[in-house]
Every structure is written in C-alpha cells, then in structure tokens.
Design a protein around this motif. Structure first.
Motif, mmCIF file in Angstrom:
data_model
loop_
_atom_site.group_PDB
_atom_site.id
_atom_site.type_symbol
_atom_site.label_atom_id
_atom_site.label_comp_id
_atom_site.label_asym_id
_atom_site.label_seq_id
_atom_site.Cartn_x
_atom_site.Cartn_y
_atom_site.Cartn_z
ATOM 1 N N LEU A 194 -7.580 44.962 28.762
ATOM 2 C CA LEU A 194 -8.546 45.220 27.779
ATOM 3 C C LEU A 194 -7.608 44.916 26.472
ATOM 4 O O LEU A 194 -8.184 44.783 25.436
ATOM 5 C CB LEU A 194 -9.207 46.556 27.876
ATOM 6 C CG LEU A 194 -10.213 46.482 29.139
ATOM 7 C CD1 LEU A 194 -10.685 47.782 29.050
ATOM 8 C CD2 LEU A 194 -11.237 45.525 28.839
ATOM 9 N N ALA A 195 -6.314 45.489 26.625
ATOM 10 C CA ALA A 195 -5.585 45.539 25.410
ATOM 11 C C ALA A 195 -5.360 44.346 24.618
ATOM 12 O O ALA A 195 -5.079 44.233 23.330
ATOM 13 C CB ALA A 195 -4.259 46.327 25.884
ATOM 14 N N ALA A 196 -5.453 43.256 25.572
ATOM 15 C CA ALA A 196 -5.492 41.882 24.775
ATOM 16 C C ALA A 196 -6.701 41.111 24.379
ATOM 17 O O ALA A 196 -6.790 40.237 23.803
ATOM 18 C CB ALA A 196 -4.874 40.893 26.007
ATOM 19 N N VAL A 197 -7.653 41.904 24.536
ATOM 20 C CA VAL A 197 -8.993 41.446 24.061
ATOM 21 C C VAL A 197 -9.207 42.051 22.676
ATOM 22 O O VAL A 197 -9.452 42.945 22.251
ATOM 23 C CB VAL A 197 -10.137 41.997 24.772
ATOM 24 C CG1 VAL A 197 -11.573 41.437 24.277
ATOM 25 C CG2 VAL A 197 -10.021 41.720 26.357
ATOM 26 N N THR A 198 -8.850 41.112 21.568
ATOM 27 C CA THR A 198 -8.723 41.355 20.329
ATOM 28 C C THR A 198 -10.008 41.688 19.294
ATOM 29 O O THR A 198 -10.269 42.473 18.520
ATOM 30 C CB THR A 198 -7.996 40.239 19.434
ATOM 31 O OG1 THR A 198 -8.805 39.036 19.518
ATOM 32 C CG2 THR A 198 -6.954 40.009 19.863
ATOM 33 N N THR A 199 -11.243 41.373 20.220
ATOM 34 C CA THR A 199 -12.465 41.625 19.413
ATOM 35 C C THR A 199 -13.203 42.929 19.907
ATOM 36 O O THR A 199 -14.241 43.205 19.344
ATOM 37 C CB THR A 199 -13.584 40.600 19.568
ATOM 38 O OG1 THR A 199 -13.585 40.301 21.408
ATOM 39 C CG2 THR A 199 -12.992 39.156 19.434
ATOM 40 N N LEU A 200 -12.693 43.547 20.829
ATOM 41 C CA LEU A 200 -13.237 44.705 21.312
ATOM 42 C C LEU A 200 -13.154 45.867 20.287
ATOM 43 O O LEU A 200 -12.134 46.280 19.827
ATOM 44 C CB LEU A 200 -12.328 45.472 22.672
ATOM 45 C CG LEU A 200 -12.875 45.096 23.785
ATOM 46 C CD1 LEU A 200 -11.834 45.583 25.107
ATOM 47 C CD2 LEU A 200 -14.237 45.679 24.107
ATOM 48 N N GLU A 201 -14.576 46.320 20.104
ATOM 49 C CA GLU A 201 -14.334 47.548 19.211
ATOM 50 C C GLU A 201 -14.835 48.896 20.153
ATOM 51 O O GLU A 201 -14.297 49.941 19.384
ATOM 52 C CB GLU A 201 -15.858 47.245 18.374
ATOM 53 C CG GLU A 201 -15.789 46.096 17.534
ATOM 54 C CD GLU A 201 -17.129 45.657 16.602
ATOM 55 O OE1 GLU A 201 -17.980 46.308 17.194
ATOM 56 O OE2 GLU A 201 -16.873 44.592 16.138
ATOM 57 N N ALA B 138 -2.691 51.004 19.971
ATOM 58 C CA ALA B 138 -2.575 51.302 18.591
ATOM 59 C C ALA B 138 -2.697 49.900 17.673
ATOM 60 O O ALA B 138 -2.970 49.603 16.645
ATOM 61 C CB ALA B 138 -1.436 51.877 18.066
ATOM 62 N N SER B 139 -2.172 48.569 18.428
ATOM 63 C CA SER B 139 -2.125 47.436 17.908
ATOM 64 C C SER B 139 -3.590 46.746 18.158
ATOM 65 O O SER B 139 -3.772 45.665 17.718
ATOM 66 C CB SER B 139 -1.038 46.543 18.551
ATOM 67 O OG SER B 139 -1.447 46.487 19.838
ATOM 68 N N MET B 140 -4.544 47.405 18.600
ATOM 69 C CA MET B 140 -5.898 46.770 18.754
ATOM 70 C C MET B 140 -6.752 46.996 17.618
ATOM 71 O O MET B 140 -7.359 47.943 17.225
ATOM 72 C CB MET B 140 -6.770 47.457 19.865
ATOM 73 C CG MET B 140 -6.317 47.258 21.307
ATOM 74 S SD MET B 140 -7.016 47.882 22.849
ATOM 75 C CE MET B 140 -8.436 46.863 22.633
#
Length: 186
Positions: free
Chosen positions: A116-123, A141-143
């Motif tokens: 999930l940490a690599a899914v950049t669109t996750l809100e 923190a980088s999301m």
C-alpha cells in the motif's frame, strides 16, 4: 447445506449480471460467504472490468486475494475488503494507479500491508481491528496523497503515536492509550 450454497452462488451470479447488464461502475459482493474470488467472474465481466471503479467484498470469508484480481480490476478507485480473514495483500496492489480508498478493517493483518505504501493515489486506508503492532513511519510519511489512516483497535506500539503533524500530513486515528497504572480503589 447444498441448497444454501446454491442460493449463495445464484446471488453472486445475479449481482455480477446486474453489474454487466447495467454497465455500472460498482461490483458489490459483500456478505456472499465467498472463500475465494470466483474465477468464473473474470470471464463473465471481461467486457466491463475497465469500467469497474468500486468493489465491495466485505464480510466474506476471504483468506487471500490474487494478483489476477488486482490486475483484472486495474481501474479500481475504492476497494472494500473489511470483515474477512486477510493477512497480506498481493504485490500487484502497487499497480492500482487510481486507488483512492481501501478498507481492510476487521481482518488478520499483523503488520502494515507494505504494498500500500507504493500506491501513490491512496487517500484513505482503514486498518481498524487488525493485529498490527508496528507501522512503517518513514514510508507512510512519504505518501503524498494520504489523508487518513485508521489504526484504531490495533496493538500499535508507542512509536506510531509519534507520527504527528507536521511529520505526517494525514489524520492518524488510534485508540486511546491505555493507562498502565492501576486504577485507584474506592
């Protein structure tokens, strides 16, 4: 027993047919007693998978999700997997380039699902009522798009409580910290 199974299969078939015939953007297979995602659905929905933006598989008996599921429904924006027996996600979750919300509450995750940490669109990520003890603070923190992370009712360690603004730009929901001191007697 067989009659109940037949009714469950018929219910799933009806829901899939409704989605295909009406070309809706949602597939709701919640409360269908599914132990796996039925392979036949891939063929039945082949013509509409690109248009499916929301799927609910809540309150089933899923123990895992396959990479094929994720790659078939690549346009997902919302995925509800609450109330299952999941303890990990397939690596292919990282290919969900439009996913904004995922509900994994009431499952069996012992650690934060790293893909999930690599899914950049996750809100929004809901992991309430799992068994998560630690979270990858730096990755979270980088999301950049993350607005809300629900970790209520998890045995998260004290380091997760240090994830406060301005370090993380999202709302972190945790259960109140339990006091370790004994309650005064009356």
């Amino acid at each position: 027993m067989q009659k109940r199974m037949g009714e469950a299969v018929a219910r799933v078939a009806r829901k899939v047919n409704d989605t295909v015939e009406n070309k809706t953007d949602s597939l709701d297979l919640a409360n269908c007693k599914l132990m796996t995602f039925p392979v036949g659905i891939y063929k039945a929905m082949r013509s509409v998978t690109e248009g499916i933006h929301r799927i609910s598989l809540a309150n089933n008996e899923l123990k895992s999700l396959t990479g094929r599921f994720v790659t078939t429904f690549s346009q997902l924006r919302e995925l509800n997997l609450s109330g299952n027996y999941l303890h990990r996600l397939p690596e292919e979750v990282t290919s969900l380039l439009h996913l904004r919300a995922i509900n994994l509450s009431r499952n069996r995750f012992r650690r934060f699902p790293e893909p999930l940490a690599a899914v950049t669109t996750l809100e929004t990520i809901d992991l309430e009522e799992n068994e998560i003890a630690e979270v990858p603070a730096e990755k979270l923190a980088s999301m950049a798009s993350l607005r809300s992370l629900n970790l209520r009712a998890n045995p998260v360690g004290p380091e997760a409580r240090l994830l406060v603004r301005p370090l993380v730009p999202f709302d972190l929901l945790l259960s109140p910290e339990r006091s370790s001191s004994p309650k005064p007697e009356k």
